[in-house]
Design an enzyme around this catalytic site. Sequence first.
Site, PDB file in Angstrom:
ATOM      1  N   ASP A  83     -10.204  48.290   5.740  1.00 24.15           N
ATOM      2  CA  ASP A  83     -10.067  49.393   5.249  1.00 24.15           C
ATOM      3  C   ASP A  83     -10.156  49.258   3.757  1.00 24.15           C
ATOM      4  O   ASP A  83      -9.826  48.430   3.173  1.00 24.15           O
ATOM      5  CB  ASP A  83      -8.341  49.474   5.354  1.00 24.15           C
ATOM      6  CG  ASP A  83      -7.894  50.935   4.977  1.00 24.15           C
ATOM      7  OD1 ASP A  83      -8.745  51.787   5.047  1.00 24.15           O
ATOM      8  OD2 ASP A  83      -6.897  50.936   4.629  1.00 24.15           O
ATOM      9  N   HIS A 208      -7.389  59.872   5.428  1.00 15.54           N
ATOM     10  CA  HIS A 208      -6.407  58.912   4.683  1.00 15.54           C
ATOM     11  C   HIS A 208      -5.474  59.342   4.469  1.00 15.54           C
ATOM     12  O   HIS A 208      -4.958  60.451   4.167  1.00 15.54           O
ATOM     13  CB  HIS A 208      -7.269  58.251   3.599  1.00 15.54           C
ATOM     14  CG  HIS A 208      -8.431  57.252   4.017  1.00 15.54           C
ATOM     15  ND1 HIS A 208      -8.919  56.238   3.602  1.00 15.54           N
ATOM     16  CD2 HIS A 208      -9.389  57.390   5.042  1.00 15.54           C
ATOM     17  CE1 HIS A 208      -9.857  55.428   4.025  1.00 15.54           C
ATOM     18  NE2 HIS A 208     -10.226  56.304   4.952  1.00 15.54           N
ATOM     19  N   SER A 211       0.316  59.121   6.388  1.00 18.54           N
ATOM     20  CA  SER A 211       1.861  58.917   6.922  1.00 18.54           C
ATOM     21  C   SER A 211       2.616  60.019   6.723  1.00 18.54           C
ATOM     22  O   SER A 211       2.546  60.645   5.721  1.00 18.54           O
ATOM     23  CB  SER A 211       2.236  57.634   6.090  1.00 18.54           C
ATOM     24  OG  SER A 211       1.859  56.417   6.495  1.00 18.54           O
ATOM     25  N   ASN A 251      -5.317  57.547   9.236  1.00 17.08           N
ATOM     26  CA  ASN A 251      -4.882  56.221   9.018  1.00 17.08           C
ATOM     27  C   ASN A 251      -3.439  56.206   8.477  1.00 17.08           C
ATOM     28  O   ASN A 251      -2.788  57.258   7.801  1.00 17.08           O
ATOM     29  CB  ASN A 251      -5.457  55.906   7.386  1.00 17.08           C
ATOM     30  CG  ASN A 251      -7.035  55.347   7.607  1.00 17.08           C
ATOM     31  OD1 ASN A 251      -7.383  55.440   8.890  1.00 17.08           O
ATOM     32  ND2 ASN A 251      -7.575  54.880   6.750  1.00 17.08           N
ATOM     33  N   ARG A 257       5.352  50.348   7.170  1.00 17.59           N
ATOM     34  CA  ARG A 257       6.075  49.461   6.022  1.00 17.59           C
ATOM     35  C   ARG A 257       7.379  49.863   6.033  1.00 17.59           C
ATOM     36  O   ARG A 257       8.527  49.150   5.929  1.00 17.59           O
ATOM     37  CB  ARG A 257       5.321  49.712   4.683  1.00 17.59           C
ATOM     38  CG  ARG A 257       3.855  48.992   4.600  1.00 17.59           C
ATOM     39  CD  ARG A 257       3.141  49.433   3.052  1.00 17.59           C
ATOM     40  NE  ARG A 257       1.993  48.765   3.002  1.00 17.59           N
ATOM     41  CZ  ARG A 257       1.260  48.949   1.862  1.00 17.59           C
ATOM     42  NH1 ARG A 257       2.136  48.768   0.661  1.00 17.59           N
ATOM     43  NH2 ARG A 257       0.219  48.427   2.030  1.00 17.59           N
TER      44      ARG A 257
END
Length: 320
Positions: A83, A208, A211, A251, A257
């Site tokens: 990436d 990209h 999230s 992505n 996280r």
Amino acid sequence: MPLVPLKQILDNAIAGGYGVPALNVNNMEAIQAISAAAKKVKSPLIVQASRGALKYTNLIYLKHLMMAASEENPEIPMALHLDHGDNIESVKTAIDLGFTSVMIDASHHSYEENVRITKEVVDYAHQFGVTVEAELGTLGGIEEDITGEVQLTDPDQAEDFVKTTGVDCLAVAIGTSHGAYKFKSEPKLAIDLVKTISDRVHIPLVMHGSSSVPVELREQINKYGGAMPDACGVPISAIQAAVKNGVAKINVDTDLRMAMTGAIRKVFVEQPDKFDPRDYCRPGREAIQAQAEVKMTAFGSAGHAGDYTPATLEEYKAKY
């Protein structure tokens, strides 16, 4: 099952009308979690590592963790993807490590320089059957050492870029941004632009900064001592609309996280006597797996792991 070229996964996703989440990893727990998710819902798997992740793991550790995931899950088509490679040397390093796909991100250069650098990477990587992703336009936000302001992808440039470079898939800027703070108001993505570009370049597109920053993850982090009050991401419905218009690779990093961070914070607060890393890494791993399953199901890749016979890099080398 051997590792497969990313191009095979994405071409089948386009043919099947679904998207595949590309999931960033930094450690063993994350790799185990996304592999378990892919196995459970029977999804192809794109394992992503940034330059930062490779540095964090001294290259060799992450390489063997990824290979272990492939060995443990032979029924899952799996691609290993670099990436945001920033130059030909980072690409060479990834290919030497066994990656089956690389991204060269020269979008911060002039258009002409982006073309030159990308073409150099394509010519090199295709010798090994390795898939190449590039980026045109720029995303906003912050991801590791990547910063920028949004500049939407121009369809005319996109068509010329793909023809000139021979790239396999293209990351387009449609209004998303990196990090957990993507929007200050209601998210608005240029979905029509996705369709326009897709119709002209005829290769899989990549999103990209995708999230979703789920409210429940943000609230859990804040409840247990975190400070993410204004975090806001991309709605799943917007991603699904993009998939219908030509996006095949999505992505996802921040959500994974956040999932792990929230789970670990909860253990630290509710069970302050715990000091064995397994006591808090295990729920962290489970939280990442749950998020990965959500993405695979929502983007439509669940159930497609057995749709095609996996190809090798040698087979794709012969095609280029």
